[in-house]
Design a protein around this motif. Sequence first.
Motif, PDB file in Angstrom:
ATOM      1  N   GLY A  23       0.817  -1.211   0.000  1.00  0.00           N
ATOM      2  CA  GLY A  23       0.000   0.000   0.000  1.00  0.00           C
ATOM      3  C   GLY A  23       0.849   1.258   0.000  1.00  0.00           C
ATOM      4  O   GLY A  23       1.830   1.354   0.746  1.00  0.00           O
ATOM      5  N   MET A 148       1.989  -4.252   6.425  1.00  0.00           N
ATOM      6  CA  MET A 148       0.700  -4.027   5.777  1.00  0.00           C
ATOM      7  C   MET A 148       0.247  -2.584   6.017  1.00  0.00           C
ATOM      8  O   MET A 148      -0.123  -2.224   7.135  1.00  0.00           O
ATOM      9  CB  MET A 148      -0.344  -5.003   6.335  1.00  0.00           C
ATOM     10  CG  MET A 148      -0.002  -6.447   6.071  1.00  0.00           C
ATOM     11  SD  MET A 148       0.000  -6.754   4.292  1.00  0.00           S
ATOM     12  CE  MET A 148       0.601  -8.420   4.222  1.00  0.00           C
ATOM     13  N   THR A 150      -2.330  -1.306   4.373  1.00  0.00           N
ATOM     14  CA  THR A 150      -3.443  -1.536   3.439  1.00  0.00           C
ATOM     15  C   THR A 150      -4.653  -0.640   3.690  1.00  0.00           C
ATOM     16  O   THR A 150      -5.620  -0.704   2.928  1.00  0.00           O
ATOM     17  CB  THR A 150      -3.876  -3.019   3.514  1.00  0.00           C
ATOM     18  OG1 THR A 150      -3.877  -3.428   4.888  1.00  0.00           O
ATOM     19  CG2 THR A 150      -2.923  -3.919   2.771  1.00  0.00           C
ATOM     20  N   ALA A 396      -9.292  -5.383   3.585  1.00  0.00           N
ATOM     21  CA  ALA A 396      -8.147  -5.348   2.672  1.00  0.00           C
ATOM     22  C   ALA A 396      -7.071  -6.336   3.118  1.00  0.00           C
ATOM     23  O   ALA A 396      -6.470  -7.037   2.308  1.00  0.00           O
ATOM     24  CB  ALA A 396      -7.576  -3.936   2.611  1.00  0.00           C
TER      25      ALA A 396
END
Length: 544
Positions: A23, A148, A150, A396
């Motif tokens: 991300g 992450m 995200t 996500a």
Amino acid sequence: MAAQGEGAPANAQSEQIDAVIVGAGFAGMYMLHRLRELGLSVRVFEAGDGVGGTWYWNRYPGARCDVESLEYQYGFSDEVQRGWNWSERYAAQPEILQYQNYVADKLDLKRDIRFETRVTSAKYNERNGLWAVETDKGDFVSTRFCIMATGCLSAARVPDFDGLDDFEGERYHTGGWPHEGVDFSGKRVAVIGTGSSGIQSIPVIAAEAEHLTVFQRTANFTLPAGNRPLTREEVERSKETLLEDRRHARETPGGIICFEYNETLAEEMAPDALQKELETRWDQGGFAFLGAYGDLMATQEANHLAAEFARAKMRASVKNKDVTEKLLPFDHPVGVKRLCLDTDYLETFDKPHVDLVDLRENSIERISKKGVVCGGKEYEADAIVFATGFDAMTGALLSIDIRGRDGAELREKWAAGPRTYLGLGSAGFPNLFFITGPGSPSVLSNMIVSIEQHVDWIAGCVKRLTEGNIRSIEATREAEDEWVAHVNELASETLYPQANSWYMGANIPGKPRVFMPYTGGVNVYGEKLDAVAAADYEGFQLGA
Ligand code: N01
């Protein structure tokens, strides 16, 4: 380095990289910057073709931040910030995206970001202590740290309405808006959903469309944002204290300094003083309203006073008495679903070409070729806008096949609700970090403050591991169990669990009902993070 990686598909070439970040929104961008400073090789994978995350995808008409611009910006670099000038009190989406691109270019971030590439799986290999990360473009990367970034609201969701694919008109979701924009002039438009995205987009769509039908399942509390241009003096003045203000923000419960929480309880205030406090905060615009007194979010009785005040204000904004009562929220306390900030939302229902369909009377039966069917009636539309929200906080993350020790699946581990220690990591998943994961303040705070808090903590942790020659860090089961219990207990002391909100996972059929964010405040949470780091990552297990 390209090499055949362990666990790689037979013909795949794997690269070895120190850290993978998933991300490239505010979180991924800053994480990349911090890890590069530590001298690590880093690869960011981003599904979009540009940076921005939330602000890349949510380009719907009227999209605007509900935190003031001067607070919704990074606080890690005076130099970066001095080069940027906000134009409005609440920045609109295009300006925020421009700002993100400005930062990405200034720090030369894009060269380490692989755009238009979605991570499909991340699997931990116990033998070499590395994560094997795969993407939909065939990348296969071995990495020590998997981070992450995200986002909490990035898995857009269209409800599974019967006949969805039969619709012959145009179909949009606010969280995946076409980059070229949409021209609604001369069209009959249906908007389904009246959360923040619906409430922001409805007035703007109404200004363009020939006819607008709004389908509302739950009326929401909304108050005028009070947006306005910023003066040059305000912008310049803000730069003088920028870093100090950002530090100060971390010491507040919500990561916001433009208002303070009044700790006096409602019953300790004279009725006139309480009404005055509500009035002042309503006029101020924004979340100040929810800080009017100490127990506003804690007891039904106290909350009711603010809710009644808000309903009276909302009632006064609509002249069309046929719809006024339908637009008022009576089924949940104020603030337990995200408070909406609007510009002329309620007034929009006074326009003769705007209709409201109250789904509390009849829910949507199906989508037809020509429009939306509800209560036996077909509402024809040339375009349907789904402002129906997100699989929030976990959607996500769990769309990626994440497997930790012994091949354990994160999806399975979280089947009854997310389990993390501090919202940062989960037992059984070494060197896997979540930025603003479930169990941290995240969506209940100024996201940028929470993002920076997490990124700084993760960077400190990675530094400790690399310098100490420590192979891995992993939350212990005991610390995780205690944290999950603590997060639940704190939430149960508030009114939050009383609404069918996305905070509770209630908007997704079948999703476990668990209050996901940490309600204790950014300041208290930050002290805990510092204490954990100071105690050499207490509650985590460090593996040689
Ligand atoms: O999504 P939502 P959102 N039939 O989930 C309705 C942030 N954000 O995109 O309330 C009919 O809030 C649903 O009804 P109900 C902010 O944190 C920030 O608007 O579930 N209707 C609801 O009305 C925000 O909270 C900004 O009964 C259905 C709507 O769709 C979060 O993102 C701007 C339905 C969804 O509302 C999400 O906001 C935008 C169905 N089957 C977003 N399913 C700012 O910074 C769902 N709905 C200002």
